[in-house]
Design a protein around this motif. Structure first.
Motif, PDB file in Angstrom:
ATOM      1  N   ALA A  60     -12.268   2.263  13.237  1.00 42.34           N
ATOM      2  CA  ALA A  60     -11.174   3.248  13.126  1.00 42.34           C
ATOM      3  C   ALA A  60     -11.755   4.609  12.756  1.00 42.34           C
ATOM      4  N   SER A  61     -11.258   5.644  13.386  1.00 40.48           N
ATOM      5  CA  SER A  61     -11.814   6.985  13.169  1.00 40.48           C
ATOM      6  C   SER A  61     -10.888   7.898  12.378  1.00 40.48           C
ATOM      7  N   SER A  62      -9.699   7.424  12.010  1.00 41.56           N
ATOM      8  CA  SER A  62      -8.760   8.258  11.261  1.00 41.56           C
ATOM      9  C   SER A  62      -8.012   7.384  10.248  1.00 41.56           C
ATOM     10  N   PRO A  63      -7.409   7.995   9.218  1.00 42.04           N
ATOM     11  CA  PRO A  63      -6.619   7.218   8.259  1.00 42.04           C
ATOM     12  C   PRO A  63      -5.493   6.425   8.919  1.00 42.04           C
ATOM     13  N   MET A  64      -4.857   7.006   9.946  1.00 41.78           N
ATOM     14  CA  MET A  64      -3.772   6.303  10.633  1.00 41.78           C
ATOM     15  C   MET A  64      -4.300   5.057  11.335  1.00 41.78           C
ATOM     16  N   GLU A  65      -5.445   5.176  11.979  1.00 49.32           N
ATOM     17  CA  GLU A  65      -6.031   4.020  12.665  1.00 49.32           C
ATOM     18  C   GLU A  65      -6.486   2.961  11.654  1.00 49.32           C
ATOM     19  N   LYS A  66      -7.017   3.400  10.520  1.00 50.20           N
ATOM     20  CA  LYS A  66      -7.413   2.450   9.472  1.00 50.20           C
ATOM     21  C   LYS A  66      -6.199   1.684   8.952  1.00 50.20           C
ATOM     22  N   ALA A  67      -5.117   2.410   8.701  1.00 48.11           N
ATOM     23  CA  ALA A  67      -3.900   1.770   8.189  1.00 48.11           C
ATOM     24  C   ALA A  67      -3.343   0.779   9.204  1.00 48.11           C
ATOM     25  N   ARG A  68      -3.375   1.156  10.483  1.00 43.16           N
ATOM     26  CA  ARG A  68      -2.874   0.264  11.534  1.00 43.16           C
ATOM     27  C   ARG A  68      -3.728  -1.007  11.625  1.00 43.16           C
ATOM     28  N   ALA A  69      -5.051  -0.854  11.476  1.00 42.18           N
ATOM     29  CA  ALA A  69      -5.949  -2.010  11.535  1.00 42.18           C
ATOM     30  C   ALA A  69      -5.707  -2.955  10.362  1.00 42.18           C
ATOM     31  N   ILE A  70      -5.455  -2.399   9.177  1.00 39.46           N
ATOM     32  CA  ILE A  70      -5.177  -3.230   7.998  1.00 39.46           C
ATOM     33  C   ILE A  70      -3.845  -3.955   8.153  1.00 39.46           C
ATOM     34  N   TYR A  71      -2.828  -3.244   8.641  1.00 40.64           N
ATOM     35  CA  TYR A  71      -1.531  -3.859   8.906  1.00 40.64           C
ATOM     36  C   TYR A  71      -1.674  -5.051   9.850  1.00 40.64           C
ATOM     37  N   LYS A  72      -2.422  -4.861  10.933  1.00 40.63           N
ATOM     38  CA  LYS A  72      -2.597  -5.919  11.917  1.00 40.63           C
ATOM     39  C   LYS A  72      -3.360  -7.106  11.333  1.00 40.63           C
ATOM     40  N   HIS A  73      -4.379  -6.816  10.537  1.00 40.72           N
ATOM     41  CA  HIS A  73      -5.176  -7.900   9.954  1.00 40.72           C
ATOM     42  C   HIS A  73      -4.311  -8.787   9.053  1.00 40.72           C
ATOM     43  N   VAL A  74      -3.506  -8.167   8.187  1.00 39.36           N
ATOM     44  CA  VAL A  74      -2.657  -8.947   7.273  1.00 39.36           C
ATOM     45  C   VAL A  74      -1.589  -9.707   8.054  1.00 39.36           C
ATOM     46  N   ALA A  75      -0.958  -9.036   9.004  1.00 39.27           N
ATOM     47  CA  ALA A  75       0.118  -9.672   9.770  1.00 39.27           C
ATOM     48  C   ALA A  75      -0.375 -10.854  10.592  1.00 39.27           C
ATOM     49  N   THR A  76      -1.589 -10.771  11.088  1.00 38.39           N
ATOM     50  CA  THR A  76      -2.094 -11.842  11.954  1.00 38.39           C
ATOM     51  C   THR A  76      -2.847 -12.934  11.199  1.00 38.39           C
ATOM     52  N   ASN A  77      -3.300 -12.644   9.997  1.00 41.54           N
ATOM     53  CA  ASN A  77      -4.096 -13.620   9.256  1.00 41.54           C
ATOM     54  C   ASN A  77      -3.330 -14.334   8.146  1.00 41.54           C
ATOM     55  N   VAL A  78      -2.119 -13.914   7.894  1.00 40.14           N
ATOM     56  CA  VAL A  78      -1.297 -14.551   6.859  1.00 40.14           C
ATOM     57  C   VAL A  78      -0.044 -15.120   7.508  1.00 40.14           C
ATOM     58  N   SER A  79       0.293 -16.336   7.132  1.00 40.09           N
ATOM     59  CA  SER A  79       1.519 -16.982   7.628  1.00 40.09           C
ATOM     60  C   SER A  79       2.547 -17.058   6.509  1.00 40.09           C
ATOM     61  N   TYR A  80       3.803 -16.990   6.899  1.00 40.03           N
ATOM     62  CA  TYR A  80       4.876 -17.016   5.899  1.00 40.03           C
ATOM     63  C   TYR A  80       5.022 -18.420   5.329  1.00 40.03           C
ATOM     64  N   ASP A  81       5.091 -18.503   4.002  1.00 43.82           N
ATOM     65  CA  ASP A  81       5.194 -19.782   3.301  1.00 43.82           C
ATOM     66  C   ASP A  81       6.660 -20.063   2.979  1.00 43.82           C
ATOM     67  N   LEU A  82       7.300 -20.857   3.805  1.00 48.77           N
ATOM     68  CA  LEU A  82       8.725 -21.142   3.630  1.00 48.77           C
ATOM     69  C   LEU A  82       9.001 -22.040   2.425  1.00 48.77           C
ATOM     70  N   LYS A  83       7.979 -22.685   1.891  1.00 44.86           N
ATOM     71  CA  LYS A  83       8.174 -23.620   0.776  1.00 44.86           C
ATOM     72  C   LYS A  83       7.855 -22.999  -0.589  1.00 44.86           C
ATOM     73  N   LYS A  84       7.398 -21.765  -0.583  1.00 48.91           N
ATOM     74  CA  LYS A  84       6.966 -21.173  -1.850  1.00 48.91           C
ATOM     75  C   LYS A  84       8.130 -20.935  -2.793  1.00 48.91           C
ATOM     76  N   LYS A  85       7.894 -21.245  -4.074  1.00 47.63           N
ATOM     77  CA  LYS A  85       8.902 -21.021  -5.100  1.00 47.63           C
ATOM     78  C   LYS A  85       8.696 -19.647  -5.740  1.00 47.63           C
ATOM     79  N   ASP A  86       9.690 -19.220  -6.530  1.00 47.22           N
ATOM     80  CA  ASP A  86       9.662 -17.885  -7.114  1.00 47.22           C
ATOM     81  C   ASP A  86       8.854 -17.828  -8.412  1.00 47.22           C
TER      82      ASP A  86
END
Length: 415
Positions: free
Chosen positions: A287-313
């Motif tokens: 990434a060559s700009s802050p916007m591109e860095k932020a977009r890359a981080i967003y994509k990494h978290v969204a694609t590497n983490v799955s929603y835990d439907l069983k998690k308690k509070d």
């Protein structure tokens, strides 16, 4: 030997109001402190003998200390959970330090608060609901440093908490303060504390942190993230109800001028962790700009983490490192992880606690002087009944503001 009438007469003097306001049961004293030589003695009461109270340190009165001194001894007539109250007074001002008794013994560091000169020390025990004096002596403080007492609540004593750092308030810090101590339950039947909660407040700004207790110990740096000035730091117990129980609080001063609220690490946002810093560099390598860095981080978290439907509070121990390790979580975890990686990349970011049809969390990052929203949870996929379907959606990164506001209501930013 002092006469009771003389002691009570002192209470009528305005200069003695602070001392006489203390909950003391007056006893006849064994020793007298009428002259300089006698002042070097420790003055024990009859109650000290009855209860088996002894001091090993200090061995004599009129000792000297720079900013603090050590007490050590035993109380034969004590049980689990008993606490000494050590009052330190000078020039009409008084501060109290609770000292925990374990196996009939005690040892603790006692602060000297009020500048150079002679401090009066009074040690009290509680008997049948009444505080009783067992010993008095003096300590000569050799430094000019002014300190303020930590304010302790009843829950500090009943939960076996001992705060080793800081010993006092009123000190200056460069951007963070260390909280360190132990938690030893008075009874083996009591459930051990897993964590406490810390608030660091400056004016109307408040940051909240979880303080883990592991192996009966706690140690954590608390950021002072709102710039230079006076802060109140308070420790609380979470009773899993609608309110928190106070433990202790004290005042500090931050000398760091910059307001770093959106860059400093926080609970669950371990942006100063070497593992997270290395990962953020890897994610944003192309990434060559802050916007591109932020977009890359967003994509990494969204694609590497799955929603835990069983998690308690129960998520006091949640955080970016845990989420990345387990590769699952709820919106809270998605947001913590994204904020941590953004801050590790030196992009100001904040955790938003709001509503999206139900309680929800997302992220805002400051890029080009503007705050842009992103929701890595919604960008990660969707649920169908009891199943989560991974389906990356880039549209929830920097979405159309008008459309985003229709679904995401932002009541507050959490620090």
């Amino acid at each position: 030997m002092r006469k009771l009438a003389i002691i009570l007469g002192f209470c009528l003097l305005g200069s003695m109001l602070t001392s006489c306001a203390l909950p003391i049961v007056v006893s006849n004293y064994v020793d007298s402190m009428g002259n300089e030589e006698d002042r070097k003695k420790i003055e024990y009461t009859d109650e000290a003998k009855k209860s088996g109270f002894t001091l090993e340190k200090p061995a004599t009165g009129a000792v000297a200390g720079k900013d603090e001194f050590l007490i050590q001894g035993s109380l034969a007539e004590s049980k689990a959970g008993d606490v000494l109250s050590v009052w330190v007074s000078k020039d009409g001002l008084s501060g109290k330090k609770p000292v925990t008794i374990m196996d009939k013994k005690f040892q603790d560091t006692i602060p000297l608060y009020y500048g150079k000169g002679q401090h009066q020390v009074e040690i009290m025990i509680e008997k049948n609901g009444v505080h009783v004096t067992v010993a008095k002596f003096t300590v000569d403080k050799t430094s000019d440093v002014e300190q303020t007492p930590v304010k302790y609540s009843g829950s500090y004593q009943t939960n076996g908490i001992t705060l080793h750092q800081p010993l006092t308030g009123g000190k200056s810090y460069d951007g963070k303060v260390l909280l360190q101590g132990t938690v030893v339950p008075p009874s083996k039947d009591e459930k051990p504390l897993k964590y406490m909660i810390v608030h660091a407040e400056k004016g109307e700004d408040t940051s909240r942190y979880y303080l883990p207790v592991e192996n009966q110990k706690f140690s954590q740096w608390i950021p002072l993230r709102f710039g230079a000035g006076d802060y109140k730091v308070s420790i609380w117990l979470d009773e899993m109800t609608d309110y928190l129980t106070p433990v202790a609080d004290f005042n500090v001063k931050n000398t760091v001028t910059a307001d770093l609220r959106d860059l400093l690490p926080g609970s669950g946002m371990e942006s100063d962790n070497p593992e997270l810093i290395a990962l953020s560099k890897k994610i944003t390598a192309n990434a060559s700009s802050p916007m591109e860095k932020a977009r890359a981080i967003y994509k990494h978290v969204a694609t590497n983490v799955s929603y835990d439907l069983k998690k308690k509070d129960n998520y006091w121990d949640d955080g970016a490192l845990k989420t990345l390790r387990e590769r699952k979580g709820i919106c809270h975890d998605y947001a913590l992880t994204t904020v941590a990686l953004l801050r590790a990349s030196e992009i100001p970011a904040r955790y938003i606690s709001g509503d999206a049809g139900e309680p929800h969390a997302w992220v805002e990052a400051k890029i080009g002087g503007k705050w842009i929203p992103m929701d890595p949870t919604w960008g990660s996929g969707y649920s169908t009944g009891k199943k989560f379907v991974k389906a990356y959606d880039p549209s929830y990164f920097n979405p159309n503001p008008a459309s985003f506001k229709k679904t995401h209501k932002k009541p507050e930013v959490e620090y």
